[in-house]
Design a protein around this motif. Sequence first.
Motif: not given
Length: 218
Positions: A132-138
């Motif tokens: 769920g980290a921002p980079e995960d969403f990207l």
Amino acid sequence: MMALTHGFMALATAVLLLPAVGEYGGPALLAAAFLGGLAPDADLVARHRKTLHFPVWFSVATLVLSALAVLTGSGALLVLTVAVGAAALHSLSDVLGGSAEREPWNPVTENGVYNHVLGRWHRPRRYVRYSGAPEDFLVCLAFAAVAINSGLTGPAVDRVLFGLVAFAGGYSLCRKRLATISAVAGGLVPTRLRAVLPAVSVEETETDGTTVNIRFGR
């Protein structure tokens, strides 16, 4: 990484490989890839990244099933191969993320993914810091774009995929506040209803051997 990131990763991989399987490809193969990519995270209610994560055995099974699929020309066997291969990809790629614990953004363990053959945990590389980290969403968004832009999924399926991307985005926004949100939501459930809800226990083990149980329901 999020289960949806793994699902879209497997789906994007299947979309890219689809031309190689010709007449054997199709909706069943794409569905097998997506669901197989999600499946290992069903162990969230057991020992996460251990109970259903098999980086070695899933990989070996994929190779064996691939050989059998080629020898027999069985479409059903190919679909099974894709599902198992997607689960293998999930299990292997989890080592690139954060640790398996309650607050991976404040890591206290080095538990990336469990290797049942060696009987030990592989350490997390933390290229994606936590689920769920921002980079995960990207990453999730990038793989979803590959699948949707392929033109192989169809308008109806694309709408579902867009909805799942939106859900992943909402999860990412709320990730660090899930415990608070769960507590507030639990308080809104009537006591009589709470009494009949099944109890679900999520267990996390810290580096000092302490086991923490998080319970939901009665």
